[in-house]
Design a protein around this motif. Structure first.
Motif, short mmCIF file in Angstrom:
data_model
loop_
_atom_site.label_atom_id
_atom_site.label_comp_id
_atom_site.label_asym_id
_atom_site.label_seq_id
_atom_site.Cartn_x
_atom_site.Cartn_y
_atom_site.Cartn_z
N LYS A 1 -39.41 -36.29 33.29
CA LYS A 1 -38.50 -35.39 32.59
C LYS A 1 -38.28 -34.13 33.40
CE LYS A 1 -37.24 -33.48 28.17
NZ LYS A 1 -37.52 -33.33 26.75
N LYS A 2 -37.02 -33.66 33.45
CA LYS A 2 -36.65 -32.52 34.28
C LYS A 2 -35.69 -31.61 33.54
CE LYS A 2 -36.90 -35.37 38.49
NZ LYS A 2 -36.13 -35.87 39.66
N ASP A 3 -35.40 -30.47 34.17
CA ASP A 3 -34.44 -29.48 33.67
C ASP A 3 -34.83 -28.91 32.31
OD1 ASP A 3 -32.83 -29.34 35.85
OD2 ASP A 3 -31.19 -30.55 35.04
N PHE A 4 -36.12 -28.68 32.08
CA PHE A 4 -36.55 -28.03 30.85
C PHE A 4 -35.88 -26.66 30.72
CE2 PHE A 4 -40.00 -30.99 31.63
CZ PHE A 4 -40.33 -31.45 30.36
N ILE A 5 -35.50 -26.30 29.50
CA ILE A 5 -34.93 -24.98 29.22
C ILE A 5 -35.99 -24.12 28.55
CG2 ILE A 5 -33.19 -23.71 27.91
CD1 ILE A 5 -31.36 -26.12 28.14
N GLU A 6 -36.22 -22.93 29.11
CA GLU A 6 -37.15 -21.97 28.52
C GLU A 6 -36.57 -20.56 28.67
OE1 GLU A 6 -39.88 -22.03 26.80
OE2 GLU A 6 -40.25 -24.19 26.83
N THR A 7 -37.05 -19.63 27.84
CA THR A 7 -36.75 -18.23 28.07
C THR A 7 -37.78 -17.66 29.04
OG1 THR A 7 -38.01 -17.61 26.09
CG2 THR A 7 -35.64 -17.87 25.83
N VAL A 8 -37.29 -16.97 30.07
CA VAL A 8 -38.17 -16.39 31.08
C VAL A 8 -37.77 -14.94 31.31
CG1 VAL A 8 -38.50 -18.62 32.23
CG2 VAL A 8 -36.64 -17.12 32.98
N SER A 9 -38.69 -14.18 31.87
CA SER A 9 -38.43 -12.77 32.16
C SER A 9 -37.36 -12.64 33.25
CB SER A 9 -39.72 -12.10 32.63
OG SER A 9 -39.45 -10.82 33.17
N ARG A 10 -36.38 -11.78 33.01
CA ARG A 10 -35.35 -11.54 34.02
C ARG A 10 -35.64 -10.28 34.83
NH1 ARG A 10 -29.33 -9.80 32.38
NH2 ARG A 10 -30.42 -7.79 32.33
N ASN B 1 -38.57 -27.95 23.30
CA ASN B 1 -37.57 -26.97 22.90
C ASN B 1 -37.95 -25.58 23.41
OD1 ASN B 1 -36.13 -28.94 21.55
ND2 ASN B 1 -37.16 -28.56 19.60
N PRO B 2 -36.96 -24.73 23.73
CA PRO B 2 -37.26 -23.40 24.25
C PRO B 2 -38.05 -22.57 23.24
CG PRO B 2 -34.94 -23.93 24.55
CD PRO B 2 -35.50 -24.99 23.66
N GLY B 3 -38.89 -21.70 23.76
CA GLY B 3 -39.68 -20.80 22.93
C GLY B 3 -40.25 -19.68 23.78
N GLY B 4 -41.21 -18.94 23.22
CA GLY B 4 -41.77 -17.80 23.93
C GLY B 4 -42.87 -18.15 24.90
N TRP B 5 -43.11 -19.43 25.12
CA TRP B 5 -44.24 -19.86 25.93
C TRP B 5 -44.20 -19.31 27.35
CZ3 TRP B 5 -43.92 -23.81 29.90
CH2 TRP B 5 -45.17 -24.13 30.46
N LEU B 6 -43.03 -19.30 27.98
CA LEU B 6 -42.95 -18.96 29.41
C LEU B 6 -42.37 -17.57 29.65
CD1 LEU B 6 -43.69 -20.37 32.06
CD2 LEU B 6 -41.34 -21.19 32.22
N ASN B 7 -42.51 -16.67 28.68
CA ASN B 7 -41.94 -15.34 28.86
C ASN B 7 -42.65 -14.55 29.95
OD1 ASN B 7 -40.29 -16.08 26.81
ND2 ASN B 7 -41.03 -14.58 25.32
N THR B 8 -43.87 -14.91 30.31
CA THR B 8 -44.56 -14.28 31.43
C THR B 8 -45.15 -15.38 32.31
OG1 THR B 8 -46.84 -14.11 30.63
CG2 THR B 8 -45.25 -12.47 29.81
N PRO B 9 -45.44 -15.08 33.59
CA PRO B 9 -46.03 -16.09 34.48
C PRO B 9 -47.43 -16.52 34.08
CG PRO B 9 -45.10 -14.25 35.74
CD PRO B 9 -45.12 -13.84 34.30
N ASN B 10 -48.07 -15.79 33.15
CA ASN B 10 -49.43 -16.15 32.75
C ASN B 10 -49.49 -17.54 32.12
OD1 ASN B 10 -50.71 -13.71 33.58
ND2 ASN B 10 -49.83 -12.69 31.79
N SER B 11 -48.36 -18.02 31.60
CA SER B 11 -48.34 -19.34 30.98
C SER B 11 -48.58 -20.46 31.99
CB SER B 11 -47.00 -19.57 30.27
OG SER B 11 -46.81 -18.61 29.25
N LEU B 12 -48.34 -20.20 33.27
CA LEU B 12 -48.48 -21.25 34.28
C LEU B 12 -49.85 -21.25 34.95
CD1 LEU B 12 -44.94 -21.18 35.94
CD2 LEU B 12 -45.85 -22.79 34.25
N VAL B 13 -50.74 -20.33 34.54
CA VAL B 13 -52.10 -20.34 35.07
C VAL B 13 -52.84 -21.56 34.52
CG1 VAL B 13 -54.29 -19.08 35.14
CG2 VAL B 13 -52.13 -17.83 35.32
N PHE B 14 -53.36 -22.40 35.40
CA PHE B 14 -54.05 -23.65 35.02
C PHE B 14 -53.18 -24.56 34.17
CE2 PHE B 14 -58.04 -20.92 35.41
CZ PHE B 14 -58.44 -21.50 36.60
N ALA B 15 -51.85 -24.44 34.26
CA ALA B 15 -50.97 -25.22 33.38
C ALA B 15 -50.79 -26.66 33.84
CB ALA B 15 -49.61 -24.55 33.29
N ASP B 16 -51.12 -26.96 35.06
CA ASP B 16 -50.90 -28.31 35.58
C ASP B 16 -52.06 -29.22 35.16
OD1 ASP B 16 -50.28 -30.55 37.45
OD2 ASP B 16 -48.86 -29.07 38.24
N GLY B 17 -51.71 -30.37 34.61
CA GLY B 17 -52.78 -31.30 34.21
C GLY B 17 -52.29 -32.34 33.24
#
Length: 353
Positions: free
Chosen positions: A129-138, A225-241
């Motif tokens: 699965k690709k092209d996920f939509i999220e809200t991110v910091s601009r 579905n988009p949400g507040g999960w990725l509003n900061t880069p901290n969400s990607l710490v240890f996120a792979d798995g």
């Protein structure tokens, strides 16, 4: 068999007119081949693109009135009210064209008819699965902070968010986000003859990614579905798995036995699944022996790689007894049945907080 599915998605918000518009073209192709020319061995394969359903959460927070300021206060049992101030409303924009999230899937398999009314099938499945939509910091200003996770002792680098009150969140297709699945499925199916039938299947699979496959709202792990999960880069710490649903082994056994002399039918359904995954989440990054005080307030982050722990395996047996009597000729039947669910009364944890 060749085809294409076309979808046209548009969305608007009050006062802003149309702000979301994309076209999704999904080609698909498959074939089946009678390999032995006797109708008993079939080789089949399929490739297709499948787009995510169109949901309003892909754009509706871009409505200027979607968020309003929040007042924070403590109200004590005595009735005293302590005003803590106002938190500014989030500003969310949709300032670039978005592609619809999609999944590419291909499968290949072989079916073979065996003596005794048994069909044996082996199938390989591959999905991405690709092209996920999220809200991110601009416009966020993030400063890396390196320390040790208090709960796990793992070194980690998180980010101090210096301007949350001035930042703007933007809808984006985030190329770093991905989810993959690979599986093998073996199925043996015996058609009803001699008063009994049975189906057995075994699946071996693995799912990997840095965004979860949970259904529904889950701000802590991410989802479809988009949400507040990725509003900061901290969400990607240890996120792979491993995402929450990663059933390495799946077994299903279903069968029915009929006793015509007494008009009784006995059925059973057994399932086994490897337990769901989970991981520790922390609120403390130790820096020089103290929990770091982030400018944005409390930060909950993965303290270890996604899905590194598992709940107990799940197994369950359901049974049915049915007594029946033909009435009114060949087209009528009267029956009384008894269902017993979870015969062995298994209890297990289904979620870890």
């Amino acid at each position: 068999n060749v085809g294409v599915r076309m979808e046209f998605n548009q969305g608007s918000v009050p006062g802003g007119g149309e702000i979301f518009n994309n076209d999704a073209i999904a080609p698909r192709v498959g074939f089946a081949w009678d390999a032995t020319n006797d109708g008993q061995t079939v080789v089949k394969a399929h490739w297709g693109r499948f787009y995510e359903k169109f949901v309003a959460s892909q754009f509706y927070y871009a409505n200027p009135d979607a968020y309003t300021p929040l007042e924070y206060r403590n109200i004590y049992p005595s009735g005293y009210v302590e005003e803590l101030g106002q938190a500014a409303a989030d500003t969310v924009v949709l300032d670039q064209d978005l592609d619809q999230p999609y999944m590419d899937q291909w499968t290949v398999g072989i079916d073979r008819e065996l003596p005794g009314g048994v069909t044996l099938s082996l199938t390989y499945i591959n999905r991405e699965k690709k092209d996920f939509i999220e809200t991110v910091s601009r416009d966020g200003v993030f400063v890396p902070v390196t320390g040790v996770v208090e709960d796990t002792g793992r070194p980690a680098t998180l980010f101090d968010y210096l301007n949350p009150e001035d930042d703007v969140l933007a809808y984006r297709n985030v190329p770093e986000l991905y989810r993959k699945y690979e599986g093998y499925m073996l199925v043996a199916n015996r058609r009803l003859r001699d008063n009994w039938q049975m189906m057995f299947s075994y699946g071996y699979s693995k799912a990997r990614g840095n965004i979860d496959n949970l259904i529904g709202v889950n701000s802590g792990y991410g989802g479809d579905n988009p949400g507040g999960w990725l509003n900061t880069p901290n969400s990607l710490v240890f996120a792979d798995g491993k995402p929450t649903y990663d059933p390495t082994h799946q077994v299903k056994l279903q069968g029915t036995y009929q006793i015509p002399k007494i008009n009784l039918s006995i059925s059973g359904n057994y399932t086994f699944n490897t337990g769901d995954t989970y991981n520790i989440r922390s609120r403390c990054l130790l820096v020089d022996g103290e929990c770091y005080d982030f400018n944005q307030g409390t930060v909950r982050f993965f303290g270890e790689p996604r899905g590194i722990r598992r709940l107990d395996d799940k197994s369950e047996l359901d049974m049915r007894l049915e007594w029946f009597k033909d009435v009114g000729g060949e087209d009528g039947r009267f029956g009384v049945f008894l269902d017993v669910f979870n015969v062995f009364n298994e209890a297990r944890a289904t979620l870890v907080e």
